[in-house]
Motif scaffolding. Structure first.
Motif, PDB file in Angstrom:
ATOM      1  N   GLU A  85       0.826  -1.204   0.000  1.00 14.31           N
ATOM      2  CA  GLU A  85       0.000   0.000   0.000  1.00 14.31           C
ATOM      3  C   GLU A  85       0.864   1.259   0.000  1.00 14.31           C
ATOM      4  O   GLU A  85       0.568   2.228  -0.711  1.00 14.31           O
ATOM      5  N   ALA A  86       1.943   1.243   0.787  1.00 12.63           N
ATOM      6  CA  ALA A  86       2.821   2.410   0.863  1.00 12.63           C
ATOM      7  C   ALA A  86       3.530   2.657  -0.460  1.00 12.63           C
ATOM      8  O   ALA A  86       3.630   3.795  -0.924  1.00 12.63           O
ATOM      9  N   LEU A  87       4.024   1.596  -1.072  1.00 14.16           N
ATOM     10  CA  LEU A  87       4.701   1.732  -2.357  1.00 14.16           C
ATOM     11  C   LEU A  87       3.745   2.248  -3.425  1.00 14.16           C
ATOM     12  O   LEU A  87       4.072   3.157  -4.196  1.00 14.16           O
ATOM     13  N   ALA A  92       0.958   3.900  -2.986  1.00 11.96           N
ATOM     14  CA  ALA A  92       0.559   5.275  -2.676  1.00 11.96           C
ATOM     15  C   ALA A  92       1.653   6.264  -3.070  1.00 11.96           C
ATOM     16  O   ALA A  92       1.371   7.414  -3.412  1.00 11.96           O
ATOM     17  N   GLY A  93       2.909   5.804  -3.043  1.00  7.13           N
ATOM     18  CA  GLY A  93       4.021   6.651  -3.454  1.00  7.13           C
ATOM     19  C   GLY A  93       4.209   6.724  -4.959  1.00  7.13           C
ATOM     20  O   GLY A  93       5.072   7.457  -5.432  1.00  7.13           O
ATOM     21  N   TYR A 147       5.849   3.185   7.357  1.00  5.25           N
ATOM     22  CA  TYR A 147       5.284   3.138   6.012  1.00  5.25           C
ATOM     23  C   TYR A 147       5.068   4.533   5.430  1.00  5.25           C
ATOM     24  O   TYR A 147       5.094   4.698   4.207  1.00  5.25           O
ATOM     25  N   ALA A 148       4.894   5.522   6.286  1.00  6.72           N
ATOM     26  CA  ALA A 148       4.774   6.897   5.796  1.00  6.72           C
ATOM     27  C   ALA A 148       6.070   7.348   5.137  1.00  6.72           C
ATOM     28  O   ALA A 148       6.062   8.011   4.090  1.00  6.72           O
ATOM     29  N   ARG A 201       6.449   5.599   1.778  1.00 11.47           N
ATOM     30  CA  ARG A 201       5.615   6.286   0.788  1.00 11.47           C
ATOM     31  C   ARG A 201       6.282   7.588   0.331  1.00 11.47           C
ATOM     32  O   ARG A 201       6.327   7.880  -0.874  1.00 11.47           O
ATOM     33  N   ARG A 202       6.831   8.352   1.287  1.00 10.41           N
ATOM     34  CA  ARG A 202       7.453   9.631   0.936  1.00 10.41           C
ATOM     35  C   ARG A 202       8.672   9.437   0.045  1.00 10.41           C
ATOM     36  O   ARG A 202       8.830  10.126  -0.984  1.00 10.41           O
ATOM     37  N   THR A 233       9.433   6.861  -1.817  1.00 13.78           N
ATOM     38  CA  THR A 233       9.020   6.325  -3.116  1.00 13.78           C
ATOM     39  C   THR A 233       8.521   7.442  -4.014  1.00 13.78           C
ATOM     40  O   THR A 233       8.905   7.538  -5.187  1.00 13.78           O
ATOM     41  N   ALA A 234       7.670   8.288  -3.481  1.00 10.73           N
ATOM     42  CA  ALA A 234       7.128   9.404  -4.264  1.00 10.73           C
ATOM     43  C   ALA A 234       8.242  10.338  -4.723  1.00 10.73           C
ATOM     44  O   ALA A 234       8.255  10.797  -5.878  1.00 10.73           O
TER      45      ALA A 234
END
Length: 209
Positions: free
Chosen positions: A31-33, A35-36, A193-194, A197-198, A200-201
């Motif tokens: 989910e984190a990946l 979302a990023g 995970y935050a 996500r950051r 990755t983005a």
């Protein structure tokens, strides 16, 4: 006919390389990946639960998932049976390459020398993994290999940090960059995970022209 790795990666130039010790964390990681902005990921076969991790990520449906650290024909078969869309190996192994061709999945063998690159090209593998990229000399080594082999494309992996990303992506011989900086063992251990996500983005944003 085997699909080319570039098509399977869906144009992404960032390949997260994941070593996941606890399969129960896979859903949140995926989910984190996603979302990023990640479109693909490589699950390394370095842990006992790797097949379960791969299966969970495939079932999620948000990413194109491949198997990494594939060393044998048997591992390649199990990875593809689990749903891997591509296979990555740390070195060049004729049996692994041949079996992936039989199974119809792209295979990216690892190379560390000109001799290994010549063997890969002879086998029809025009995209290879330069591994371990940074210990081998990083971008200088990649450029030294690319000069006499302009038909080769590289996915450098191994020791690459966030700070190296821009210089690798600027090289025309680089198809994509593989690394674990956006989802490290520490991130997974802490359940951060935050931050995954950051990072990755941020990496995806830098890889987009």
């Amino acid at each position: 006919m085997t699909t080319e790795i570039g098509s399977v990666l869906r144009g992404s130039r960032i390949l997260p390389v994941l070593t996941v010790p606890d399969p129960d964390t896979t859903h949140r990681l995926t989910e984190a990946l996603a979302a990023g902005g990640a479109r693909c990921a490589e699950v390394t076969f370095r842990t006992p639960g790797a097949e379960r991790v791969l299966a969970t990520m495939v079932a999620h449906g948000g990413l194109t998932v491949g198997a990494g650290t594939v060393l044998t024909r048997d591992q390649a078969e199990r990875a593809v049976a689990t749903g891997a869309r591509f296979v990555v190996s740390p070195g060049y192994d004729e049996d692994v390459v041949a079996r992936c061709r039989e199974l119809g999945v792209p295979v990216v063998p690892g190379i560390a020398t000109a001799t290994e690159l010549m063997r890969a090209l002879r086998a029809g593998c025009h995209t290879v993994k330069l591994f371990p990229a940074e210990p081998l000399g990083g971008l200088r080594m990649l450029r030294a290999l690319a000069a006499p082999f302009p038909q080769a494309r590289f996915i450098p992996t191994g020791g690459i940090e966030n700070s190296h990303l821009d210089s690798y992506l600027a090289d025309p011989a680089v198809l994509a960059v593989g690394g674990s900086w956006m989802a490290t063992a520490t991130h997974l251990e802490r359940g951060d995970y935050a931050e995954i996500r950051r990072l990755t983005a941020e990496s995806l944003d830098r890889s987009t022209p």
